[in-house]
Design an enzyme around this catalytic site. Structure first.
Site, PDB file in Angstrom:
ATOM      1  CG  ASN A 124      36.547  47.483  43.885  1.00  0.00           C
ATOM      2  OD1 ASN A 124      37.386  47.578  43.347  1.00  0.00           O
ATOM      3  ND2 ASN A 124      35.467  46.289  43.427  1.00  0.00           N
ATOM      4  CD  GLU A 131      34.825  42.996  41.800  1.00  0.00           C
ATOM      5  OE1 GLU A 131      35.956  44.022  42.140  1.00  0.00           O
ATOM      6  OE2 GLU A 131      34.080  43.427  40.734  1.00  0.00           O
TER       7      GLU A 131
END
Ligand code: GLP
Length: 223
Positions: A124, A131
């Site tokens: 991702n 993140e």
């Protein structure tokens, strides 16, 4: 950021080990070298080759990028355990640190900053455990892991429920302070996200894209 494509995973890792050797042997940074380490499958051969290096590991301090929170140190999937098994039991470094509180960036600074940082990339676009949504200014902190990351990392655990929900990670800003960065990716499943990180928009949706703002990054890829 240019992507250097390698014909084999081992050659890609050897290139990084050669550069580290050169930097240490020629005191390119300082007498006491600091090396930023990553976990995951990507850097495994780097550690395998470092084991055979002749430079004095006791002049080198290591800083790991991240660590799961709420796992005991000796848990087989803790990153400290991973490093012990893959590198530290073979090489005695001067000091080796893992992030476990917000003072980590000061500790790095006090040791002269990270000279060479090794990085992998998540599917991702995460670097360390930053993140999507992580800010450019982020420092070392405790974060919640996304479902995507927990799913990716569940291959190392019995089930996804055993993957910790939180981790300590160096921030984007902490990583950007490294003097030189090697971003590595191995496997076709990483190609698209690596392209985005290197040639796409600089955005917190793809945390690795912030590396485009660093003036000393090498990107290495093999299928
Ligand atoms: C983990 C780590 C990252 C690593 C990434 C890629 O979540 N926190 O530092 O770069 O996953 O792992 P792999 O190299 O196994 O694909």
């Amino acid at each position: 950021m240019n992507i250097d494509i390698y014909n084999s995973y081992d050659n890609m890792c050897k290139k990084v080990v050669e550069d580290i050797r050169y930097a240490i042997n020629f005191n390119m940074f300082s007498e006491y070298f600091t090396l930023g380490l990553a976990t995951g499958s990507t850097p495994l051969s780097i550690y395998k080759y470092i084991r055979d290096e002749n430079w004095e590991a006791n002049k080198v301090t290591t800083f790991n990028l991240d660590e799961y929170s709420d796992l005991p140190y000796n848990h087989p999937q803790s990153y400290e355990h991973f490093m012990e098994e893959n590198l530290f039991m073979y090489k005695q470094f001067r000091y080796s640190y893992f992030p476990e509180n917000e003072r980590y960036d000061d500790l790095i600074k006090n040791k002269g900053g990270i000279d060479i940082q090794i990085l992998g990339i998540g599917t991702n676009g995460h670097i360390a455990f930053n993140e999507p949504g992580s800010s450019r200014d982020s420092l070392t902190r405790k974060v919640e892991l996304t479902e995507n990351t927990r799913k990716d990392n569940s291959r190392f655990f019995d089930s996804i429920d055993d993957v910790p929900t939180h981790a300590w990670t160096m921030g984007i800003e902490s990583i950007m302070r490294a003097k030189q960065i090697y971003l590595l990716a191995s496997g076709k499943h990483k190609k698209e996200i690596l392209e985005k990180a290197c040639h796409g928009e600089i955005t917190s949706d793809v945390p690795a894209s912030f590396l485009q703002e660093h003036n000393n990054v090498e990107v290495l890829y093999c299928d």
